[in-house]
Design a protein around this motif. Structure first.
Motif, PDB file in Angstrom:
ATOM      1  N   LEU A   1      15.394  30.884  29.274  1.00  0.00           N
ATOM      2  CA  LEU A   1      15.387  32.213  29.768  1.00  0.00           C
ATOM      3  C   LEU A   1      16.529  32.838  29.040  1.00  0.00           C
ATOM      4  CD1 LEU A   1      14.345  32.147  33.444  1.00  0.00           C
ATOM      5  CD2 LEU A   1      12.841  32.840  31.462  1.00  0.00           C
ATOM      6  N   PHE A   2      17.427  32.161  28.681  1.00  0.00           N
ATOM      7  CA  PHE A   2      18.663  32.586  27.952  1.00  0.00           C
ATOM      8  C   PHE A   2      19.505  33.665  28.733  1.00  0.00           C
ATOM      9  CE2 PHE A   2      15.698  31.405  24.458  1.00  0.00           C
ATOM     10  CZ  PHE A   2      16.327  30.013  24.030  1.00  0.00           C
ATOM     11  N   LEU A   3      19.687  33.372  30.014  1.00  0.00           N
ATOM     12  CA  LEU A   3      20.233  34.366  31.050  1.00  0.00           C
ATOM     13  C   LEU A   3      21.807  34.257  30.817  1.00  0.00           C
ATOM     14  CD1 LEU A   3      17.816  33.470  34.148  1.00  0.00           C
ATOM     15  CD2 LEU A   3      17.793  35.499  32.492  1.00  0.00           C
ATOM     16  N   GLY A   4      22.431  33.563  30.326  1.00  0.00           N
ATOM     17  CA  GLY A   4      23.946  33.381  30.419  1.00  0.00           C
ATOM     18  C   GLY A   4      24.515  34.695  29.892  1.00  0.00           C
ATOM     19  N   GLU A   5      25.549  35.252  30.413  1.00  0.00           N
ATOM     20  CA  GLU A   5      26.157  36.391  29.889  1.00  0.00           C
ATOM     21  C   GLU A   5      26.901  36.354  28.292  1.00  0.00           C
ATOM     22  OE1 GLU A   5      29.234  37.828  32.444  1.00  0.00           O
ATOM     23  OE2 GLU A   5      27.816  38.773  33.865  1.00  0.00           O
ATOM     24  N   SER A   6      27.066  34.873  28.055  1.00  0.00           N
ATOM     25  CA  SER A   6      27.684  34.619  26.660  1.00  0.00           C
ATOM     26  C   SER A   6      26.726  34.822  25.547  1.00  0.00           C
ATOM     27  CB  SER A   6      27.957  33.164  26.606  1.00  0.00           C
ATOM     28  OG  SER A   6      26.770  32.332  26.947  1.00  0.00           O
ATOM     29  N   VAL A   7      25.415  34.954  26.002  1.00  0.00           N
ATOM     30  CA  VAL A   7      24.342  35.537  24.888  1.00  0.00           C
ATOM     31  C   VAL A   7      24.776  37.090  24.306  1.00  0.00           C
ATOM     32  CG1 VAL A   7      21.957  36.032  24.318  1.00  0.00           C
ATOM     33  CG2 VAL A   7      22.446  34.021  25.782  1.00  0.00           C
ATOM     34  N   LEU A   8      25.439  37.743  25.262  1.00  0.00           N
ATOM     35  CA  LEU A   8      25.999  39.053  24.693  1.00  0.00           C
ATOM     36  C   LEU A   8      27.194  39.013  24.333  1.00  0.00           C
ATOM     37  CD1 LEU A   8      24.201  41.188  27.570  1.00  0.00           C
ATOM     38  CD2 LEU A   8      23.499  40.807  25.469  1.00  0.00           C
ATOM     39  N   PHE A   9      27.952  38.374  25.035  1.00  0.00           N
ATOM     40  CA  PHE A   9      29.519  38.720  24.857  1.00  0.00           C
ATOM     41  C   PHE A   9      30.246  37.755  23.694  1.00  0.00           C
ATOM     42  CE2 PHE A   9      29.281  39.961  29.427  1.00  0.00           C
ATOM     43  CZ  PHE A   9      29.139  41.405  29.016  1.00  0.00           C
ATOM     44  N   ASN A  10      29.197  36.481  23.295  1.00  0.00           N
ATOM     45  CA  ASN A  10      29.967  35.619  22.427  1.00  0.00           C
ATOM     46  C   ASN A  10      29.254  35.949  20.561  1.00  0.00           C
ATOM     47  OD1 ASN A  10      31.652  34.664  24.025  1.00  0.00           O
ATOM     48  ND2 ASN A  10      30.851  32.616  23.854  1.00  0.00           N
ATOM     49  N   GLN A  11      28.718  37.062  20.734  1.00  0.00           N
ATOM     50  CA  GLN A  11      27.795  37.242  19.220  1.00  0.00           C
ATOM     51  C   GLN A  11      28.934  37.471  18.182  1.00  0.00           C
ATOM     52  OE1 GLN A  11      24.504  40.146  19.222  1.00  0.00           O
ATOM     53  NE2 GLN A  11      24.551  40.170  21.582  1.00  0.00           N
ATOM     54  N   GLU A  12      30.078  37.868  18.494  1.00  0.00           N
ATOM     55  CA  GLU A  12      31.127  37.972  17.176  1.00  0.00           C
ATOM     56  C   GLU A  12      31.771  36.325  16.967  1.00  0.00           C
ATOM     57  OE1 GLU A  12      32.033  40.437  15.333  1.00  0.00           O
ATOM     58  OE2 GLU A  12      30.161  41.622  16.712  1.00  0.00           O
ATOM     59  N   THR A  13      31.561  35.413  17.791  1.00  0.00           N
ATOM     60  CA  THR A  13      32.335  34.398  17.698  1.00  0.00           C
ATOM     61  C   THR A  13      31.127  33.084  17.479  1.00  0.00           C
ATOM     62  OG1 THR A  13      32.247  33.838  19.930  1.00  0.00           O
ATOM     63  CG2 THR A  13      34.330  34.644  18.950  1.00  0.00           C
ATOM     64  N   ASP A  14      30.006  33.774  17.075  1.00  0.00           N
ATOM     65  CA  ASP A  14      28.903  32.566  16.730  1.00  0.00           C
ATOM     66  C   ASP A  14      27.961  33.139  15.837  1.00  0.00           C
ATOM     67  OD1 ASP A  14      27.420  30.381  16.818  1.00  0.00           O
ATOM     68  OD2 ASP A  14      26.508  30.441  18.930  1.00  0.00           O
ATOM     69  N   TRP A  15      27.405  32.360  14.886  1.00  0.00           N
ATOM     70  CA  TRP A  15      26.339  32.751  13.811  1.00  0.00           C
ATOM     71  C   TRP A  15      25.002  32.716  14.473  1.00  0.00           C
ATOM     72  CZ3 TRP A  15      22.520  29.354  13.048  1.00  0.00           C
ATOM     73  CH2 TRP A  15      22.703  28.083  13.621  1.00  0.00           C
TER      74      TRP A  15
END
Length: 280
Positions: free
Chosen positions: A161-175
């Motif tokens: 379901l990919f519910l973690g907030e990091s899916v939104l907030f870590n887009q600058e630190t992940d490819w």
């Protein structure tokens, strides 16, 4: 200001580029799990015969292969002092969930049938393969198959379901991007219930699983789900070690040839394996 190796690699990956790696060249012997699933025994001079890492590659459940992970397999073999039995499980969309889980369980059963002791087997997987390690353990436990000595899951997707907030907030630190996750839902889950425990181990009964190392990067978009899984495992009595590398992106271990943090992470995997598998 100098750019760190990790930042430079992330910039290339986010731009869709590739890195000029010089991989280690281990010995590779082809094998086969049943009639349909290719596999390969990867060894280095450090490999000992009584310890096998059952390796599941990454690739978002739709790509990847042993060939694309040979450098990582060789480094894991050296770090753990093990042979690596790597499985090219079936891929989506032609073979959606749960085909890959079935192939990974078949590979574990194959090793047992070939005379390998469960006490000398450690499943290891990265990205999609990290998910499949956990899914395979759950399927094996439910089928009454003996658990391996330990297990290692690197940067797994544990919640479809990919519910973690990091899916939104870590887009600058992940490819890895949310679009990649949408593709997994479409091609791998393919209309199945995304909360099925074999697809999303976060929602599973985890009791009875072997000691586990879960390694992830603090900069990953998946890190919130991974952290939640680790907490759930610990609450259910699993001996779980969470190795979270600050600032690292998805699957940084695969770039150990050019990234010191990746090489260090692989060495920590080897130390964990050696802790749980005594040398005969």
């Amino acid at each position: 200001m100098a750019v760190s190796p990790a930042a430079g690699i992330l910039r290339v990956l986010k731009g869709g580029g590739s890195l000029p790696l010089t991989p280690r060249r281990p010995a590779v012997e082809p094998a086969r799990v049943g009639e349909a699933v290719p596999a390969f025994l990867v060894t280095t001079p450090a490999s000992r015969p009584d310890l096998t890492l059952l390796f599941f590659h990454g690739g978002g459940f739709t790509g990847g292969s042993t060939a694309g992970h040979l450098d990582l397999c060789a480094r894991l073999a050296d770090a753990a002092g093990a042979g690596v039995f790597s499985v090219d499980y079936r891929l989506a969309p032609e073979h959606p969930f749960p085909a890959a889980v079935a192939d990974c369980l078949a590979a574990y059963r194959y090793l047992l049938a070939e005379g390998h002791s469960p006490a000398g087997i450690v499943p290891v997987g990265i990205s999609a393969g990290g998910t499949l390690v956990i899914s395979m353990l759950l399927a094996a436990r439910d089928a009454g198959v003996a658990m391996p000595a330990a297990a290692v899951s690197l940067s797994p997707a544990v919640d479809m379901l990919f519910l973690g907030e990091s899916v939104l907030f870590n887009q600058e630190t992940d490819w890895l991007t949310p679009n990649h996750l949408v593709g997994i839902l479409k091609d791998y889950i393919a209309g199945h219930d995304p909360t099925d425990p074999l697809a999303s181990p976060l929602y599973a009964d985890l009791q009875g699983l072997p000691p586990m190392l879960v390694q992830a990067g603090g900069g990953e978009i998946l890190i919130d789900g991974i952290a939640a899984f680790v907490s759930a495992a610990a609450l259910q009595g699993v001996s779980v070690t969470f190795d979270c590398a600050e600032g690292m992106f998805h699957c940084w271990q695969a770039f150990a040839a050019v990234l010191p943090e990746g090489a260090a992470a692989v060495e920590r995997v080897g130390a964990f394996v050696r802790r749980w598998v005594a040398e005969e």
